[in-house]
Write an enzyme that holds these catalytic residues in place. Sequence first.
Site, PDB file in Angstrom:
ATOM      1  N   HIS A  63      -3.588  -6.608 -10.202  1.00 58.70           N
ATOM      2  CA  HIS A  63      -3.094  -5.344 -10.658  1.00 58.70           C
ATOM      3  C   HIS A  63      -1.740  -5.072 -10.560  1.00 58.70           C
ATOM      4  CE1 HIS A  63      -3.424  -5.040  -6.052  1.00 58.70           C
ATOM      5  NE2 HIS A  63      -3.033  -3.484  -6.316  1.00 58.70           N
ATOM      6  N   HIS A  65       0.306  -2.632  -9.036  1.00 61.39           N
ATOM      7  CA  HIS A  65       1.161  -2.183  -7.806  1.00 61.39           C
ATOM      8  C   HIS A  65       2.217  -2.934  -7.445  1.00 61.39           C
ATOM      9  CE1 HIS A  65      -2.586   0.656  -6.251  1.00 61.39           C
ATOM     10  NE2 HIS A  65      -1.756   1.235  -7.220  1.00 61.39           N
ATOM     11  N   ASP A  67       3.692  -3.737  -4.753  1.00 60.27           N
ATOM     12  CA  ASP A  67       3.656  -4.942  -3.627  1.00 60.27           C
ATOM     13  C   ASP A  67       2.941  -6.018  -4.112  1.00 60.27           C
ATOM     14  OD1 ASP A  67       1.365  -3.056  -3.633  1.00 60.27           O
ATOM     15  OD2 ASP A  67       0.887  -4.104  -1.770  1.00 60.27           O
ATOM     16  N   HIS A  68       2.283  -6.117  -5.430  1.00 60.20           N
ATOM     17  CA  HIS A  68       1.776  -7.527  -5.859  1.00 60.20           C
ATOM     18  C   HIS A  68       2.641  -7.804  -7.236  1.00 60.20           C
ATOM     19  CE1 HIS A  68      -1.939  -6.770  -3.599  1.00 60.20           C
ATOM     20  NE2 HIS A  68      -1.515  -5.463  -3.583  1.00 60.20           N
ATOM     21  N   HIS A 120      -9.416   0.498  -7.429  1.00 61.77           N
ATOM     22  CA  HIS A 120      -8.133   0.707  -6.756  1.00 61.77           C
ATOM     23  C   HIS A 120      -7.221   1.034  -7.820  1.00 61.77           C
ATOM     24  CE1 HIS A 120      -5.000  -0.227  -4.157  1.00 61.77           C
ATOM     25  NE2 HIS A 120      -4.565  -1.117  -4.589  1.00 61.77           N
ATOM     26  N   ASP A 139      -6.587  -5.898  -4.026  1.00 58.23           N
ATOM     27  CA  ASP A 139      -6.757  -4.958  -3.256  1.00 58.23           C
ATOM     28  C   ASP A 139      -8.154  -4.227  -3.532  1.00 58.23           C
ATOM     29  OD1 ASP A 139      -4.575  -5.229  -2.153  1.00 58.23           O
ATOM     30  OD2 ASP A 139      -3.467  -3.537  -2.929  1.00 58.23           O
ATOM     31  N   HIS A 177      -4.096  -8.305   1.330  1.00 57.11           N
ATOM     32  CA  HIS A 177      -3.510  -7.685   2.675  1.00 57.11           C
ATOM     33  C   HIS A 177      -4.277  -8.287   4.076  1.00 57.11           C
ATOM     34  CE1 HIS A 177      -0.901  -4.629   0.642  1.00 57.11           C
ATOM     35  NE2 HIS A 177      -1.740  -4.591  -0.134  1.00 57.11           N
TER      36      HIS A 177
HETATM   37 FE    FE Z   1      -1.463  -3.909  -2.149  1.00 56.35          FE
HETATM   38 ZN    ZN Z   2      -2.710  -1.911  -4.678  1.00 55.80          ZN
END
Ligand code: FE
Ligand code: ZN
Length: 245
Positions: A63, A65, A67-68, A120, A139, A177
Amino acid sequence: MESHYLHQFESFKIIQIPILKDNYAYILTNEKCTAVIDPGDATPIISKCKELNLWPTHILNTHHHWDHTNGNLGIKEEFGCEVWGPLSEADRIPGLSKGLTEGPIILGGLNGQVLSAPGHTKAHILLYFKLDQILFTGDVLFCGGCGRLFEGSANEMYISLQKIKALPAQTRIFCGHEYSLKNLEFAKSVGIKNLETTEIAWTRQREKNIPTVPSTLELELKINPFLLARSVEEFTQLRLLKDNF
Ligand code: FE
Ligand code: ZN
């Protein structure tokens, strides 16, 4: 040097790399391809690839985001690899070269399956490799928990989780995570029973800084309150409680 964890399967090996605060990025590699999954940071992934003599051919994002995906451009620049991610999040995924929708993909000579799993984010995808029964859940599903509803509805997330539940129980869950211990605390607070064995095992692993990921679907079906929810209403209630936990 960053630490990493190696998982050897029949069709490829998975190198699990803790990055950022509590994220996991993965490198999926066999003779035919090397795919980096959810690189939230370029630097540790590039240095790991150099250390292990790997040349990424693909980046796969579950996805959009940051942090990915924050490592996409740096890794692409270094290795010239392709970037695949959910088509409907294309405008928010740096460097995307191919948009994915639900259906088969071929990666490193292997048949994989993209599963659409909104909730998400609006077009979150899961990556499933049937041969070795491996699922990358990003996530959507965590060990003992699930992702927050940022862009999707509770109904969408509930349906996404039912899709996961339909996979074989032996499926290994590689998620985005390390949230496991906190999730267990929440599970306890909503009355999930028989968590002791898992709690002891996961606590020991975390004390040694070892990932609790991967989990298995079989275990998640026993301990994960969000997979145990019997209706959308029950799921919605649980998600609300968790948001304020
Ligand atoms: Fe994440
Ligand atoms: Zn995420």
